[in-house]
Design a protein around this motif. Structure first.
Motif, PDB file in Angstrom:
ATOM      1  N   VAL C 261     -54.784  53.732  66.274  1.00 27.60           N
ATOM      2  CA  VAL C 261     -54.305  52.685  67.167  1.00 27.60           C
ATOM      3  C   VAL C 261     -53.517  51.656  66.373  1.00 27.60           C
ATOM      4  N   SER C 262     -54.088  51.253  65.247  1.00 21.75           N
ATOM      5  CA  SER C 262     -53.371  50.284  64.426  1.00 21.75           C
ATOM      6  C   SER C 262     -52.028  50.835  64.004  1.00 21.75           C
ATOM      7  N   ALA C 263     -52.001  52.111  63.699  1.00 22.48           N
ATOM      8  CA  ALA C 263     -50.749  52.699  63.230  1.00 22.48           C
ATOM      9  C   ALA C 263     -49.720  52.745  64.346  1.00 22.48           C
ATOM     10  N   LEU C 264     -50.140  53.212  65.506  1.00 26.78           N
ATOM     11  CA  LEU C 264     -49.161  53.421  66.555  1.00 26.78           C
ATOM     12  C   LEU C 264     -48.768  52.122  67.215  1.00 26.78           C
ATOM     13  N   ILE C 265     -49.779  51.373  67.634  1.00 23.36           N
ATOM     14  CA  ILE C 265     -49.482  50.243  68.495  1.00 23.36           C
ATOM     15  C   ILE C 265     -49.160  48.994  67.693  1.00 23.36           C
ATOM     16  N   HIS C 266     -49.958  48.774  66.664  1.00 22.81           N
ATOM     17  CA  HIS C 266     -49.826  47.494  65.990  1.00 22.81           C
ATOM     18  C   HIS C 266     -48.998  47.602  64.746  1.00 22.81           C
ATOM     19  N   ALA C 267     -48.227  48.637  64.633  1.00 22.69           N
ATOM     20  CA  ALA C 267     -47.317  48.763  63.508  1.00 22.69           C
ATOM     21  C   ALA C 267     -45.973  49.283  63.959  1.00 22.69           C
ATOM     22  N   ALA C 268     -46.004  50.438  64.579  1.00 23.39           N
ATOM     23  CA  ALA C 268     -44.734  51.104  64.806  1.00 23.39           C
ATOM     24  C   ALA C 268     -44.088  50.721  66.127  1.00 23.39           C
ATOM     25  N   THR C 269     -44.866  50.574  67.182  1.00 26.88           N
ATOM     26  CA  THR C 269     -44.220  50.497  68.481  1.00 26.88           C
ATOM     27  C   THR C 269     -44.491  49.215  69.254  1.00 26.88           C
ATOM     28  N   MET C 270     -45.725  48.984  69.710  1.00 28.72           N
ATOM     29  CA  MET C 270     -45.878  47.874  70.646  1.00 28.72           C
ATOM     30  C   MET C 270     -45.397  46.553  70.075  1.00 28.72           C
ATOM     31  N   VAL C 271     -45.747  46.292  68.829  1.00 18.84           N
ATOM     32  CA  VAL C 271     -45.366  44.996  68.280  1.00 18.84           C
ATOM     33  C   VAL C 271     -43.867  44.874  68.082  1.00 18.84           C
ATOM     34  N   ILE C 346     -32.692  46.570  64.188  1.00 22.27           N
ATOM     35  CA  ILE C 346     -33.196  47.816  64.779  1.00 22.27           C
ATOM     36  C   ILE C 346     -33.368  48.885  63.717  1.00 22.27           C
ATOM     37  N   MET C 347     -32.433  48.880  62.769  1.00 25.33           N
ATOM     38  CA  MET C 347     -32.564  49.894  61.726  1.00 25.33           C
ATOM     39  C   MET C 347     -33.857  49.673  60.948  1.00 25.33           C
ATOM     40  N   HIS C 348     -34.139  48.414  60.626  1.00 25.47           N
ATOM     41  CA  HIS C 348     -35.380  48.119  59.921  1.00 25.47           C
ATOM     42  C   HIS C 348     -36.579  48.461  60.783  1.00 25.47           C
ATOM     43  N   LEU C 349     -36.428  48.259  62.089  1.00 24.83           N
ATOM     44  CA  LEU C 349     -37.503  48.600  63.004  1.00 24.83           C
ATOM     45  C   LEU C 349     -37.833  50.079  62.902  1.00 24.83           C
ATOM     46  N   VAL C 350     -36.811  50.910  62.865  1.00 25.91           N
ATOM     47  CA  VAL C 350     -37.060  52.351  62.833  1.00 25.91           C
ATOM     48  C   VAL C 350     -37.652  52.767  61.494  1.00 25.91           C
ATOM     49  N   THR C 351     -37.036  52.269  60.415  1.00 27.67           N
ATOM     50  CA  THR C 351     -37.582  52.667  59.121  1.00 27.67           C
ATOM     51  C   THR C 351     -38.994  52.138  58.954  1.00 27.67           C
ATOM     52  N   HIS C 352     -39.209  50.913  59.410  1.00 26.75           N
ATOM     53  CA  HIS C 352     -40.555  50.337  59.350  1.00 26.75           C
ATOM     54  C   HIS C 352     -41.532  51.192  60.128  1.00 26.75           C
ATOM     55  N   GLY C 353     -41.086  51.722  61.264  1.00 25.47           N
ATOM     56  CA  GLY C 353     -41.950  52.592  62.048  1.00 25.47           C
ATOM     57  C   GLY C 353     -42.442  53.753  61.201  1.00 25.47           C
ATOM     58  N   PHE C 354     -41.534  54.329  60.445  1.00 26.31           N
ATOM     59  CA  PHE C 354     -41.939  55.458  59.600  1.00 26.31           C
ATOM     60  C   PHE C 354     -42.911  55.016  58.519  1.00 26.31           C
ATOM     61  N   PHE C 355     -42.472  54.042  57.705  1.00 26.68           N
ATOM     62  CA  PHE C 355     -43.333  53.808  56.547  1.00 26.68           C
ATOM     63  C   PHE C 355     -44.601  53.047  56.904  1.00 26.68           C
ATOM     64  N   LYS C 356     -44.555  52.148  57.905  1.00 25.49           N
ATOM     65  CA  LYS C 356     -45.791  51.451  58.217  1.00 25.49           C
ATOM     66  C   LYS C 356     -46.809  52.370  58.865  1.00 25.49           C
ATOM     67  N   ALA C 357     -46.335  53.228  59.778  1.00 22.54           N
ATOM     68  CA  ALA C 357     -47.268  54.178  60.381  1.00 22.54           C
ATOM     69  C   ALA C 357     -47.859  55.060  59.290  1.00 22.54           C
ATOM     70  N   GLY C 358     -46.978  55.481  58.349  1.00 24.31           N
ATOM     71  CA  GLY C 358     -47.473  56.302  57.247  1.00 24.31           C
ATOM     72  C   GLY C 358     -48.511  55.561  56.429  1.00 24.31           C
ATOM     73  N   LEU C 359     -48.259  54.282  56.145  1.00 30.55           N
ATOM     74  CA  LEU C 359     -49.217  53.510  55.367  1.00 30.55           C
ATOM     75  C   LEU C 359     -50.539  53.387  56.097  1.00 30.55           C
ATOM     76  N   PHE C 360     -50.472  53.120  57.389  1.00 35.62           N
ATOM     77  CA  PHE C 360     -51.720  52.989  58.139  1.00 35.62           C
ATOM     78  C   PHE C 360     -52.477  54.296  58.203  1.00 35.62           C
ATOM     79  N   LEU C 361     -51.752  55.405  58.433  1.00 32.35           N
ATOM     80  CA  LEU C 361     -52.446  56.684  58.475  1.00 32.35           C
ATOM     81  C   LEU C 361     -53.061  56.983  57.117  1.00 32.35           C
ATOM     82  N   GLY C 362     -52.327  56.598  56.074  1.00 33.36           N
ATOM     83  CA  GLY C 362     -52.909  56.766  54.756  1.00 33.36           C
ATOM     84  C   GLY C 362     -54.165  55.939  54.595  1.00 33.36           C
TER      85      GLY C 362
END
Lengths: 99, 536, 645
Positions: C261-271, C346-362
């Motif tokens: 949840v933290s990865a998806l909602i509170h990192a990559a997308t909802m926020v 927006i570009m940072h938003l997309v890249t952030h989506g990748f690496f932040k979600a990855g960090l959280f999943l890690g």
């Protein structure tokens, strides 16, 4: 004869009767005072009839007398019943119908 | 007059149910329940038939019937519906069977008492009485929305108090006598003022070219074309007479204090009808009678009414947050919601009126469901206090889930019916009174607070020892709550089911009421007058 | 280059699939919620399928869009008229253009990966099916948000993601802290919703409607103050959803929810929805420079706040949450800079989506191996035991600090450059803030990296006395992490080749070339130096063998203490709002009971009292009755005589 004197007499009689109703304690005396008031009214009726020269007042005096008589019958019956149960004819003693 | 007396059949069906229950022998008293359920379902069927027979493109008042009642005073039994009344009748017809099902065991012996042999004890409260009174109340509620003769309206308005009084006073909780008497006297006082105003209105009509009349359509037309003119102060006094009665009913601050006690002490089913339907008579009356018969006075008093309504909204919400008794909490949320409905009515824009009407229906469904769910919880635990629960979600997940769903509709989540109405009311108000609308909007934060805090204290956290034996919703309870939740969701996605009836009714409100029908002009069209209509 | 005027074409052919992108997860959520326990066995699979299906449709739409010329990629699909009321028409309709397409791919792509990850992560949870139902619900709501073609439907999606967030943060309902955190998130978001509602209402009264066509085409002709008002209200909404100052307090508490949840909602997308709102409403913000200034200020403040908070947190998820707050601050800053910054935000938003979600999943993977312990002081030397996690986390780390050639470097640098290019005092202030933020980011992320994967083992037993046996996570968890790491590595570079991303997004947002006072290459070097300084300082504190990481947190300076308490954000809210609110509520309850109700009961008591006074007149004595009769008669006669006279 000045008819006004009769009116004054009627007024005095009425006042005496009213005073008696308010002040006297014995039921029979209260009744007599009521009769006094009624008769004072009768006197006034008759006097006015004489003053105006019409018969209406005198006719009405008859009505008053009938009403007085009927009322005395009923009232005395009540007083005697109350006296039989309570051994007292004082109006102040019959005070149970209160708050 | 229409061919088939649709409305009288709808109104009369529950009365037949009352008659049937009255002739039941004492040993078969339990039959009162299925009879009542059947009668209310038949009434629902007739109400749906009324909706089908109603032509949305047609004249404003349809399905009308009129019979002379007291010819000397020009009083008729005349009933007719426009779209607004029709949707309220539908809401009532839906709520009553649900309430009857929910009240199935309300007349049983208190506290589940048992005889020495172990069977349920003989109840001192009458089963037949409970269901007969519910049906009688239904007849009166259906009648009050349909009545178009003002005298008839007044009689039924007052008559609804009688079964309600008995329902609260006989079947309620510990302080039921206090609550019932308070309810009765407070509402009667309002009704007294309204009686004075009704008579005043009649007298005013006798002095005017239109002649003595109690019929709403006649009087409204007369006010509109100027044949019934009242002196300014007369109109204001008459308006106040009607308005205070409706404000007590609605309830509006500061006339609201009867509601928390009444709702708290009544059975959940009665509370549903009390808050879900009877209170609507107040706002319906404001919309129908106050605005149309006294338009100048309405405009004059609008600022005062809006102030009171905004106070109701915020005050009710704040008080709901501070309650520990569940039923009182819901009652205060109703005070808050009715503040918003009143804002919608007195904003005098088409969006506001449609929103207010829709809000009345949606509030009936969602607050009704909330009362019923609270009732389920109370019947399991025997206590109305929020502190008596904890962690219910773990033992009764379905109960908790429906509770959350209904609570979300109370805080107007999009996708559920209440959002549509709340937003329409706020937008409609914003067109003319932005400050009031902004205050109303802040109430959504307070709504989230009272619902979610309630949910958190009762449903989440470790399971309290008193909660451990809870059973989840049984079939009867599911049958009670399921239709309401389904309607809430369906109306959230397809509100046009109702707005198809409400829109023509609002657009056909006579012009003398001066409701803004058109949308605000877009600024591009108003290039000459910049800043016009931009809400300052 | 200014954006094309907003003139979408009605969707035909393949573009009618847009509605299905939303419908698939919605149907999935409905089936899983209504089906109940019966769907427990295959619920998680259905959830994943719905997400993947949505992604597949998104990909099809993307390639179809690519086939169209740049200024003809705007489609509108009307589904049905949601609220038909005279003078007010709210449609359920979807608008597909480059901006929403980007978001659709991000949401469904990262979303699908996290769905798959959750299959393994939530394997031991009894309520896994419900978890997937809520995840699908979130996907559906977020997709409604980004695809909506009018602000009311956007608002519906906006609240929907708030609901999903509430349900998911509080997923473990038996934990009081989770339930409280969920409620807090919802309430703070509601404050923002008030702002968004008022903005929609303002739009309705100003433009006669709130569809994008109404707002974007009529805004240039409107009153400036009204536009400022709309912009401020939109900003308020965005602040709450994206956890920006002053509505940021809910984000760190939201870490109570399960890690996916933290990865998806509170990192990559909802926020990121707040950033979407600002960029989508760029027409409003372009007209109102004051609103834009406020946006940049908010972004800059949050950027620093998040970074400072992230430095002091020992909970790995909270550190990452602080990081998220900070990175979104960057995005908001970029969006507030106007046409020179929209694309890069927006570009940072997309890249952030990748690496932040990855960090959280890690982080989730690390927690999974460490008996769900989140305290980094109990980690250490994990790189030998969890190699895949170490590598993917490390790649994400390199991306976030802005190390070339990973994706963060491309996007973050552009924002810093655009900040300086703003010009004037604000340009220097913002630019330096962003630069300082990059330094601090490097510091705290290196700290996380070192404390977790390097150094000596500091593992402890958990409450049940189990020892920590760190092990690599199953494939269902590591494969999504690997895929996200690939994105962290390549996405930025791919987007920047030939300015492909900028060109793609330009017709929607417009782009202007900023001229930074500092030469671009010089600026990049300065940034890298700042990053290196941050990394070096963290290495000095946490990496060298001579100073092992203390097992208990030391007292620290006042700034550290403040950062541990979220820079007193919660304390302020509690004092200013919560206590006042509680006091006010108690006062009103008392006032209602004694005051308002007191009047009512007082009237009743008064009537009762006066009636008991009056009845004493009935004293039973005949003579007093006679007296009152005489008095009454006398009055009547007097009145008669008066009238006659």
């Amino acid at each position: 004869m000045n008819p006004d004197s009769y009116l004054y007499l009627s007024a005095i009689l009425f006042s005496l009767g009213a005073l008696g109703v308010l002040i006297r304690r014995d039921a029979i005396v209260v009744f007599m005072c009521i009769e006094l008031m009624l008769n004072a009214a009768n006197l006034a009726f008759v006097t006015f009839s004489r003053m105006h020269g019409r018969l209406d007042g005198q006719i009405f005096a008859f009505f008053t007398m009938v009403v007085a008589a009927a009322e005395v019958v009923v009232g005395l019956a009540i007083i005697i019943t109350v006296f039989r149960t309570r051994r007292s004819a004082s109006v102040d003693d019959a005070n149970l119908l209160k708050y | 007059m229409s061919a088939f007396p649709y409305l009288s059949t709808t109104i009369g069906t529950p009365l037949l149910g009352v008659a049937a229950i009255a002739v039941l022998p004492k040993e078969r008293a339990a039959l009162a329940r299925p009879i009542a359920l059947l009668a209310s379902l038949v009434a629902l069927g007739f109400a749906i038939a009324d909706a089908v027979a109603f032509k949305t493109g047609g004249p404003r008042f349809q399905l009308s019937e009129s019979y002379a009642w007291i010819p000397t005073f020009h009083v008729n039994y005349s009933v007719a519906v426009d779209g607004v009344a029709l949707v309220l009748i539908l809401m009532t017809a839906v709520l009553v069977p649900v309430v009857i099902l929910a009240s199935w065991h309300d007349a049983d012996a208190r506290g589940g008492a048992l005889t020495p042999q172990g069977s349920p004890a003989e109840s001192k409260r009458s089963v037949r009485g409970l269901f007969a009174q519910l049906l009688a109340l239904e007849t009166l509620m259906l009648g009050v929305f349909a009545a178009t003769d003002i005298f008839l309206f007044y009689v039924i308005f007052e008559a609804t108090l009688i079964p309600a009084y008995f329902l609260i006073g006989s079947y309620g909780g510990a302080r039921r006598s206090y609550a019932a008497v308070k309810f009765l006297l407070y509402n009667l006082l309002g009704g007294l003022l309204m009686l004075a105003a009704v008579i005043g209105l009649y007298v005013a009509s006798t002095h005017s070219p239109v002649g003595a009349a109690f019929s709403f359509q006649t009087l409204s037309k007369a006010v509109g074309d100027g044949s019934l003119t009242m002196a300014g102060s007369t109109e204001k006094w008459l308006f106040l007479g009607f308005f205070i009665a409706f404000a007590v009913k609605a309830p509006m601050w500061p006339f609201h204090t009867w509601l928390p006690d009444a709702a708290s002490e009544a059975t959940p089913g009665t509370a549903v009808l009390l808050v879900g339907v009877l209170d609507k008579i107040g706002t319906f009356g404001m919309l129908r009678f106050c605005l149309e018969l006294f338009p100048h006075a309405s405009h004059y008093f609008t600022p005062l009414v809006l102030v009171l309504a905004v106070i109701s909204t915020i005050y009710g919400a704040l008080l709901a947050i501070g309650q520990t008794d569940m039923m009182r909490l819901i009652a205060y949320t109703s005070v808050s919601h009715f503040g918003l409905i009143t804002i919608g009515v007195f904003a005098l824009t088409a969006r506001g009126e449609v929103g207010a009407t829709l809000y009345m229906v949606n509030h009936g469904l969602s607050t009704g469901a909330l009362f019923l769910l609270a009732g389920f919880m109370i019947s399991r635990r025997g206590s109305k206090s929020i502190d008596a629960f904890g962690g219910v979600q773990k033992v009764a997940p379905l109960l908790a889930g429906t509770f959350l769903a209904v609570g979300l509709s109370s805080l107007a989540l999009p996708g559920l019916s209440s959002f549509v109405s709340e937003f329409l009311v706020l937008v409609g108000a914003f067109e003319k009174y932005p400050v009031a609308a902004i205050f109303g909007t802040t109430a959504i934060v307070l709504a989230a607070l009272y619902i979610l805090w309630w949910y958190q204290r009762t449903m989440t956290g470790p399971v309290a020892s008193s909660v451990e034996g809870f059973k989840d919703l049984n079939r009867r309870e599911l049958a009670v709550i399921g239709p309401l939740v389904a309607l809430i969701v369906v109306l959230g996605f397809v509100p046009s089911i109702l707005t198809n009836f409400i829109n023509p009714a609002v657009s056909q409100i006579p012009a003398h009421v001066q409701i803004t029908q058109q949308a605000p002009h877009s600024v591009a069209q108003d290039s000459a007058t910049q800043g016009n209509g931009s809400g300052q | 280059m200014p954006p094309s005027t907003y003139a979408p074409v009605a969707a035909t052919g393949v573009f009618t699939l847009t509605a299905w992108v939303v419908a698939l997860p919605m149907i999935g959520a409905a089936i899983l919620l209504l089906g109940g326990k019966r769907t427990n066995a295959w619920g998680h699979l259905l959830g994943c399928l719905a997400a993947l299906g949505s992604f597949a449709l998104g990909a099809v739409l993307f390639f179809s869009l690519l086939g169209k010329p740049g200024d003809a990629r705007s489609y509108d699909q009307h589904v049905y008229t949601w609220i038909p009321v005279p003078g007010f028409s709210a449609d359920a309709g979807f608008h597909l253009d480059q901006l929403s397409m980007t978001f659709v791919l991000l949401i469904t792509g990262v979303g699908s990966l996290i769905h798959i990850y959750s299959v393994g992560y939530m394997a031991h949870d009894d309520n896994r099916r419900k978890f997937f139902a809520y995840l699908n619900l979130f996907l559906a709501a977020m997709l409604v948000l980004v695809l909506a073609n009018n602000y009311l439907l956007l608002y519906a999606g906006w609240e929907g993601v708030g609901l999903a967030s509430y349900l998911l943060i509080g997923f473990w309902q038996h934990k009081p802290s989770a339930a409280v955190a969920a409620k807090k998130a919802f309430i703070v978001n509601r404050v923002g919703d008030v702002g968004l509602s008022i903005a929609v209402m303002l739009m309705y009264t100003t433009f006669g409607g709130f569809a994008f066509t109404d707002v974007f085409n009529k805004a240039p002709g409107a009153d400036r103050d009204t536009i400022l008002g709309i912009g401020l209200m939109l900003l308020l909404g965005a602040c709450a959803k994206s956890a920006q100052f002053p509505l940021q307090s809910w984000l760190l508490d939201a870490m109570e929810g399960p890690t996916p949840v933290s990865a998806l909602i509170h990192a990559a997308t909802m926020v990121t929805a707040g950033v979407y709102l600002i960029v989508r409403s760029h027409v409003i913000f372009d007209i109102s420079p004051n609103a834009r200034l406020l946006v940049t200020i908010v972004g800059a403040i949050t950027l620093m706040m998040g970074a400072i908070i992230g430095c002091a947190k020992d909970d790995i998820k909270k550190a990452l949450a602080g990081s998220t707050m900070s990175q979104i601050g960057y995005m908001v800053l970029g969006a507030g800079l106007g046409p020179i910054g929209y694309v890069f935000a927006i570009m940072h938003l997309v890249t952030h989506g990748f690496f932040k979600a990855g960090l959280f999943l890690g982080a989730g993977s690390v927690m999974h191996g460490m008996n769900d312990d989140v305290d980094m002081r109990h980690y250490g030397a994990l790189r030998k035991y969890m190699p895949v996690t170490y590598v993917t986390f490390g790649l994400g780390y390199l991306a976030i600090i802005g190390c070339p050639p990973f994706s963060g470097f491309w996007s973050k640098d552009k924002i810093i450059e655009a900040a300086f290019a703003q010009g004037g005092t604000s340009g220097w202030v913002l630019g330096c803030t962003a630069l300082l933020g990059a330094l601090i980011t490097a510091f705290y992320m290196t700290r996380v990296m070192l404390m977790t994967f390097f150094g000596e083992k500091r593992w402890v037993e958990d409450e049940q006395g189990h020892e920590a046996h760190p092990h690599e996570s199953p494939k269902s968890m590591t494969i999504p992490m690997i895929l996200l790491a690939v994105g962290s590595v390549f996405a930025g570079g791919l987007f920047s080749i030939g300015s492909s991303f900028a060109n793609w997004l330009e017709p929607v947002t417009g782009r202007a070339e900023g001229h930074s006072p500092i030469n671009t290459t010089v600026l990049s070097v300065i940034t890298l130096v700042a990053v290196a300084l941050g990394v070096g300082y963290a290495w000095r504190l946490y990496g060298t063998r001579t100073r092992p990481v203390p097992a208990l947190a030391p007292a620290g300076s006042p700034l550290t203490r403040a950062a541990r308490r979220d820079l007193y954000g919660d304390a302020f809210n509690e004092a200013a709002f919560m206590r006042t609110g509680q006091w006010l509520t108690r006062l009103l309850v008392y006032f209602d009971l004694r005051g308002v109700d007191g009047v009512v009961n007082g009237v009743a008591a008064g009537l009762g009292g006066s009636s008991s006074r009056f009845r004493r007149l009935q004293n039973g004595f005949v003579r007093s009755y006679a007296l009152s009769m005489f008095g009454g008669a006398a009055l009547l006669i007097a009145a008669l005589l008066l009238v006659k006279a």
